[in-house]
Write an enzyme that holds these catalytic residues in place. Sequence first.
Site, short mmCIF file in Angstrom:
data_model
loop_
_atom_site.label_atom_id
_atom_site.label_comp_id
_atom_site.label_asym_id
_atom_site.label_seq_id
_atom_site.Cartn_x
_atom_site.Cartn_y
_atom_site.Cartn_z
N ARG A 147 134.51 85.72 14.95
CA ARG A 147 134.24 87.00 14.32
C ARG A 147 134.97 88.07 15.14
O ARG A 147 135.16 87.91 16.35
CB ARG A 147 132.75 87.31 14.29
CG ARG A 147 131.90 86.29 13.55
CD ARG A 147 130.43 86.66 13.64
NE ARG A 147 129.58 85.71 12.92
CZ ARG A 147 128.96 84.67 13.48
NH1 ARG A 147 129.11 84.44 14.79
NH2 ARG A 147 128.20 83.86 12.76
N LYS A 171 126.14 86.01 16.88
CA LYS A 171 125.03 86.76 16.29
C LYS A 171 123.72 86.40 16.98
O LYS A 171 123.50 85.25 17.34
CB LYS A 171 124.92 86.46 14.79
CG LYS A 171 126.01 87.15 13.96
CD LYS A 171 125.75 86.96 12.47
CE LYS A 171 126.75 87.74 11.64
NZ LYS A 171 126.49 87.58 10.20
N HIS A 242 138.37 88.77 9.42
CA HIS A 242 137.54 87.64 8.96
C HIS A 242 138.35 86.60 8.19
O HIS A 242 137.95 85.44 8.10
CB HIS A 242 136.39 88.16 8.11
CG HIS A 242 135.06 87.60 8.48
ND1 HIS A 242 134.48 87.80 9.72
CD2 HIS A 242 134.19 86.80 7.81
CE1 HIS A 242 133.32 87.17 9.78
NE2 HIS A 242 133.12 86.55 8.63
N ARG A 245 139.17 83.70 10.30
CA ARG A 245 137.99 82.83 10.49
C ARG A 245 137.82 81.91 9.28
O ARG A 245 137.59 80.71 9.42
CB ARG A 245 136.77 83.71 10.69
CG ARG A 245 135.44 82.98 10.89
CD ARG A 245 134.38 84.01 11.29
NE ARG A 245 133.02 83.55 11.13
CZ ARG A 245 132.34 82.88 12.06
NH1 ARG A 245 132.93 82.56 13.20
NH2 ARG A 245 131.08 82.52 11.84
N HIS A 268 127.28 79.07 12.81
CA HIS A 268 126.37 79.27 11.67
C HIS A 268 125.03 78.61 11.96
O HIS A 268 124.97 77.45 12.35
CB HIS A 268 126.96 78.65 10.39
CG HIS A 268 128.09 79.43 9.81
ND1 HIS A 268 128.99 78.88 8.93
CD2 HIS A 268 128.46 80.73 9.98
CE1 HIS A 268 129.88 79.79 8.58
NE2 HIS A 268 129.57 80.91 9.21
N TYR A 277 132.78 76.64 2.38
CA TYR A 277 134.15 76.16 2.59
C TYR A 277 134.42 74.86 1.84
O TYR A 277 135.57 74.53 1.57
CB TYR A 277 134.44 76.01 4.08
CG TYR A 277 134.35 77.35 4.78
CD1 TYR A 277 135.32 78.33 4.54
CD2 TYR A 277 133.29 77.67 5.61
CE1 TYR A 277 135.23 79.57 5.14
CE2 TYR A 277 133.19 78.90 6.21
CZ TYR A 277 134.17 79.86 5.97
OH TYR A 277 134.06 81.10 6.54
#
Length: 298
Positions: A147, A171, A242, A245, A268, A277
């Site tokens: 990110r 995150k 992004h 990514r 994630h 994806y």
Amino acid sequence: MQRNLPVEKYKRYLLLERGLSSNTIDAYMADLQKLVDFMEARNLSFTGIRLQHLEEFLAELHDNDIKARSVARTISGIKSFFHYLVLDGVIEENPSQLLEAPKIGLKLPVVLSIEEIDSILDSIDVSTAEGTRNYAIIETLYSCGLRVSELTNLRFSDLFFDEGFIRVLGKGDKQRLVPISETAIQKINNYLFYRQRQIVKKGSEDIVFTSSRGSAISRITVFYYIRQYAGAAGINKEIGPHVFRHSFATHLLERGANIRVIQEMLGHEKITTTEIYTHIDRSFLRQEIIEHHPRNKK
């Protein structure tokens, strides 16, 4: 947001117990403020609000042309808040339990081909300190699937080049180790020739990617340069950090990487987030068949 005891306590709960990042908490609070404003205009309390009031609130958002994706996020935040109020004993029943989120069509993220990424990198003038830094930034974004906030916060103490890894703060302040390619290591080392000669502002000494002013490079600056280089490369897609990514994950999946490994690399929390994806991969496969199958030739 005005001072409101349940809301303030909820904010502390998100920070201390759920460990969410400041950006995520700010988003929750902004959505919750919309509900607080709605309630104050109708003289409603958290103990007195009912499902029909929440449905009226969502109808108002719809009337204000708020997009379905934003409404769905707001509903998620509201449900989280009222769940907390039940846990805290403020209310006995959760009025948001039966709220239904709007149906959202699957929006596949923009992905660049390897050739497009190479074109962007080829458009960078690496004879300058700025160009050398920007090449290293884009190569690192793509090679590691970072990110943009993870990249701008990258520190020298996070680099383990001898082992072939970097440490990333993702995150919710969760750390993960991500493999880094020899190419990315080389490009960062090229940039460090200039970086080590730069006068850096106090507090930014450990930051890898710095601006011309000697402080950590901003996300906006990274956005700006990427769009400049994409334009110079003749790429008309909607480009931002992004995209690299997304491309990282898609290219790995196309070449047979395990989706659980990709989930780990991207940081994630849920596999469902990574599974988008697989849809990109199927979309790519379908397009390849349409373009090359003899029955589809006119």
